[in-house]
Design a protein around this motif. Structure first.
Motif, PDB file in Angstrom:
ATOM      1  N   SER A  62       0.842  -1.201   0.000  1.00 37.36           N
ATOM      2  CA  SER A  62       0.000   0.000   0.000  1.00 37.36           C
ATOM      3  C   SER A  62       0.875   1.249   0.000  1.00 37.36           C
ATOM      4  N   SER A  63       0.241   2.407  -0.088  1.00 42.73           N
ATOM      5  CA  SER A  63       0.964   3.677  -0.134  1.00 42.73           C
ATOM      6  C   SER A  63       1.641   4.005   1.197  1.00 42.73           C
ATOM      7  N   THR A  64       1.236   3.335   2.271  1.00 42.74           N
ATOM      8  CA  THR A  64       1.825   3.586   3.588  1.00 42.74           C
ATOM      9  C   THR A  64       3.064   2.741   3.841  1.00 42.74           C
ATOM     10  N   GLY A  65       3.441   1.904   2.869  1.00 48.80           N
ATOM     11  CA  GLY A  65       4.609   1.043   3.051  1.00 48.80           C
ATOM     12  C   GLY A  65       4.278  -0.267   3.743  1.00 48.80           C
ATOM     13  N   CYS A  66       2.999  -0.544   3.933  1.00 46.43           N
ATOM     14  CA  CYS A  66       2.560  -1.797   4.561  1.00 46.43           C
ATOM     15  C   CYS A  66       1.837  -2.665   3.525  1.00 46.43           C
ATOM     16  N   PHE A  67       1.927  -3.971   3.703  1.00 47.02           N
ATOM     17  CA  PHE A  67       1.303  -4.911   2.776  1.00 47.02           C
ATOM     18  C   PHE A  67      -0.123  -5.232   3.231  1.00 47.02           C
ATOM     19  N   ILE A  68      -1.017  -5.387   2.266  1.00 48.07           N
ATOM     20  CA  ILE A  68      -2.409  -5.691   2.610  1.00 48.07           C
ATOM     21  C   ILE A  68      -2.527  -7.151   3.048  1.00 48.07           C
ATOM     22  N   SER A  69      -3.443  -7.384   3.974  1.00 53.23           N
ATOM     23  CA  SER A  69      -3.671  -8.737   4.500  1.00 53.23           C
ATOM     24  C   SER A  69      -5.064  -8.797   5.109  1.00 53.23           C
ATOM     25  N   ILE A  70      -5.430  -9.983   5.549  1.00 57.72           N
ATOM     26  CA  ILE A  70      -6.711 -10.178   6.251  1.00 57.72           C
ATOM     27  C   ILE A  70      -6.433 -10.256   7.749  1.00 57.72           C
ATOM     28  N   ARG A  71      -7.082  -9.399   8.512  1.00 56.35           N
ATOM     29  CA  ARG A  71      -6.881  -9.401   9.959  1.00 56.35           C
ATOM     30  C   ARG A  71      -7.605 -10.597  10.571  1.00 56.35           C
ATOM     31  N   ASP A  72      -6.896 -11.352  11.373  1.00 59.15           N
ATOM     32  CA  ASP A  72      -7.434 -12.591  11.937  1.00 59.15           C
ATOM     33  C   ASP A  72      -8.651 -12.348  12.828  1.00 59.15           C
ATOM     34  N   GLU A  73      -8.664 -11.236  13.560  1.00 57.01           N
ATOM     35  CA  GLU A  73      -9.722 -11.007  14.551  1.00 57.01           C
ATOM     36  C   GLU A  73     -11.105 -10.886  13.924  1.00 57.01           C
ATOM     37  N   ASP A  74     -11.195 -10.164  12.814  1.00 57.08           N
ATOM     38  CA  ASP A  74     -12.525  -9.905  12.239  1.00 57.08           C
ATOM     39  C   ASP A  74     -12.578 -10.101  10.722  1.00 57.08           C
ATOM     40  N   ASP A  75     -11.519 -10.672  10.130  1.00 56.20           N
ATOM     41  CA  ASP A  75     -11.465 -10.943   8.683  1.00 56.20           C
ATOM     42  C   ASP A  75     -11.564  -9.686   7.838  1.00 56.20           C
ATOM     43  N   SER A  76     -11.204  -8.538   8.394  1.00 60.32           N
ATOM     44  CA  SER A  76     -11.253  -7.298   7.619  1.00 60.32           C
ATOM     45  C   SER A  76      -9.953  -7.114   6.833  1.00 60.32           C
ATOM     46  N   ALA A 102      -3.870  -2.942   6.020  1.00 57.86           N
ATOM     47  CA  ALA A 102      -2.476  -2.822   5.581  1.00 57.86           C
ATOM     48  C   ALA A 102      -1.671  -2.338   6.775  1.00 57.86           C
ATOM     49  N   LYS A 103      -1.076  -3.280   7.525  1.00 56.64           N
ATOM     50  CA  LYS A 103      -0.410  -2.916   8.779  1.00 56.64           C
ATOM     51  C   LYS A 103       1.001  -3.484   8.928  1.00 56.64           C
ATOM     52  N   ASN A 104       1.341  -4.485   8.150  1.00 61.49           N
ATOM     53  CA  ASN A 104       2.658  -5.103   8.302  1.00 61.49           C
ATOM     54  C   ASN A 104       3.609  -4.660   7.199  1.00 61.49           C
ATOM     55  N   ARG A 105       4.855  -4.351   7.603  1.00 62.53           N
ATOM     56  CA  ARG A 105       5.858  -3.919   6.639  1.00 62.53           C
ATOM     57  C   ARG A 105       6.679  -5.079   6.082  1.00 62.53           C
ATOM     58  N   THR A 106       6.438  -6.261   6.581  1.00 63.70           N
ATOM     59  CA  THR A 106       7.093  -7.456   6.053  1.00 63.70           C
ATOM     60  C   THR A 106       6.028  -8.437   5.573  1.00 63.70           C
ATOM     61  N   VAL A 107       6.433  -9.338   4.698  1.00 59.79           N
ATOM     62  CA  VAL A 107       5.488 -10.287   4.099  1.00 59.79           C
ATOM     63  C   VAL A 107       5.554 -11.623   4.826  1.00 59.79           C
ATOM     64  N   GLY A 108       4.406 -12.051   5.324  1.00 55.22           N
ATOM     65  CA  GLY A 108       4.259 -13.367   5.920  1.00 55.22           C
ATOM     66  C   GLY A 108       3.154 -14.117   5.196  1.00 55.22           C
ATOM     67  N   PRO A 109       2.753 -15.265   5.703  1.00 58.50           N
ATOM     68  CA  PRO A 109       1.682 -16.044   5.053  1.00 58.50           C
ATOM     69  C   PRO A 109       0.387 -15.260   4.881  1.00 58.50           C
ATOM     70  N   ASN A 110       0.058 -14.400   5.844  1.00 61.12           N
ATOM     71  CA  ASN A 110      -1.198 -13.640   5.772  1.00 61.12           C
ATOM     72  C   ASN A 110      -1.182 -12.563   4.695  1.00 61.12           C
ATOM     73  N   GLU A 111       0.014 -12.168   4.241  1.00 57.48           N
ATOM     74  CA  GLU A 111       0.124 -11.117   3.227  1.00 57.48           C
ATOM     75  C   GLU A 111       0.158 -11.671   1.802  1.00 57.48           C
ATOM     76  N   LEU A 112       0.236 -12.990   1.667  1.00 61.62           N
ATOM     77  CA  LEU A 112       0.266 -13.580   0.327  1.00 61.62           C
ATOM     78  C   LEU A 112      -1.136 -13.605  -0.261  1.00 61.62           C
ATOM     79  N   VAL A 113      -1.260 -13.129  -1.487  1.00 61.07           N
ATOM     80  CA  VAL A 113      -2.562 -13.010  -2.137  1.00 61.07           C
ATOM     81  C   VAL A 113      -2.435 -13.428  -3.591  1.00 61.07           C
ATOM     82  N   LYS A 114      -3.534 -13.861  -4.169  1.00 62.28           N
ATOM     83  CA  LYS A 114      -3.591 -14.151  -5.599  1.00 62.28           C
ATOM     84  C   LYS A 114      -4.604 -13.208  -6.229  1.00 62.28           C
TER      85      LYS A 114
END
Length: 260
Positions: free
Chosen positions: A152-166, A169-181
């Motif tokens: 994203s423009s903030t330097g964070c990667f988009i992902s799905i938040r586990d708590e509410d599935d929303s 874009a909060k993480n600056r590193t890529v993990g399994p939750n940031e992988l998207v197709k």
């Protein structure tokens, strides 16, 4: 002189010596064909929505798939959440389809079905409430090792938040939750894909099932197949006429939008 040159460059062959022909091995071609068939099969499993492999491909109707057969869906309040799992062969729902606009060689913008552009809120939540494309409405798809993450423009990667599935874009590193197709609508290549699948040997029942999936409307969520022996299909496969035979059988089903 010309005849002498022909003799000079020819290979010396001894009497009674058998000339062995070298067989050219084309391993790369076989590998490419295998990958191509796997991609076609995956596209069929996702309702003819193919996976994007390049940034330049991400344009027009798209769907963001996190996990397996689960897509980001837009809500009428401008927020986004992860939709329910889809059955094999089903594509994304209308509310799960976004429109991608190419901004430049590396960046894209995304518009929801409500006609609003996606951007990043102050707390990192992805919202669709903008009427125009600004700096906050630009995203950078990054491909590496056949995997994709969207910055994203903030330097964070988009992902799905586990708590509410929303969608956030909060993480600056890529993990399994940031992988998207990113899925692209590929219905225009249906016939070509079927032809390539028909040429491959495989289980006749599975081939016909995949073939029917690509055309039936499924208004009652039920697939209509022609019951009975498939000996004719096996014979047609051996003779290279499987496509025609599948078409004849498909024409007998009333749930088909192309063969009535």
């Amino acid at each position: 002189m010309s005849e002498y040159n022909k003799v000079r460059v020819s290979k010396l062959v001894l009497k009674n010596e058998k000339v062995k022909k070298k067989k050219k091995k084309n391993k790369s071609k076989n590998k490419d064909e295998k990958i191509n068939v796997e991609e076609i099969q995956e596209k069929i499993n996702h309702g003819n929505w193919a996976e994007a492999k390049l940034v330049s491909e991400i344009s027009g109707p798209v769907a963001l798939e996190f996990g397996s057969q689960t897509y980001v869906t837009a809500m009428d309040n401008g927020l986004f959440t992860l939709g329910p799992p889809h059955d094999e062969g089903d594509g994304p729902l209308p509310e799960e389809i976004l429109t991608a606009i190419i901004v430049n060689e590396t960046r894209i913008a995304l518009k929801s079905g409500y006609g609003k552009y996606l951007g990043v809120d102050k707390d990192g939540t992805i919202v669709g409430r903008s009427d125009a494309i600004g700096p906050l409405e630009q995203f950078e798809p990054i491909f590496q090792d056949n995997k994709l993450a969207i910055l994203s423009s903030t330097g964070c990667f988009i992902s799905i938040r586990d708590e509410d599935d929303s969608l956030v874009a909060k993480n600056r590193t890529v993990g399994p939750n940031e992988l998207v197709k990113v899925r692209l609508h590929a219905i225009e290549n249906t016939e070509e894909a079927i032809d390539k699948l028909d040429e491959k040997k495989g289980n006749i029942k599975d081939i016909e099932k995949n073939y029917v999936k690509m055309f039936q409307k499924f208004q009652d969520k039920k697939m209509r197949m022609i019951e009975g022996k498939r000996s004719e299909l096996k014979k047609a496969q051996q003779e290279g006429k499987l496509h025609e035979s599948l078409l004849d059988r498909r024409a007998k089903t009333k749930a088909d939008r192309y063969c009535k």
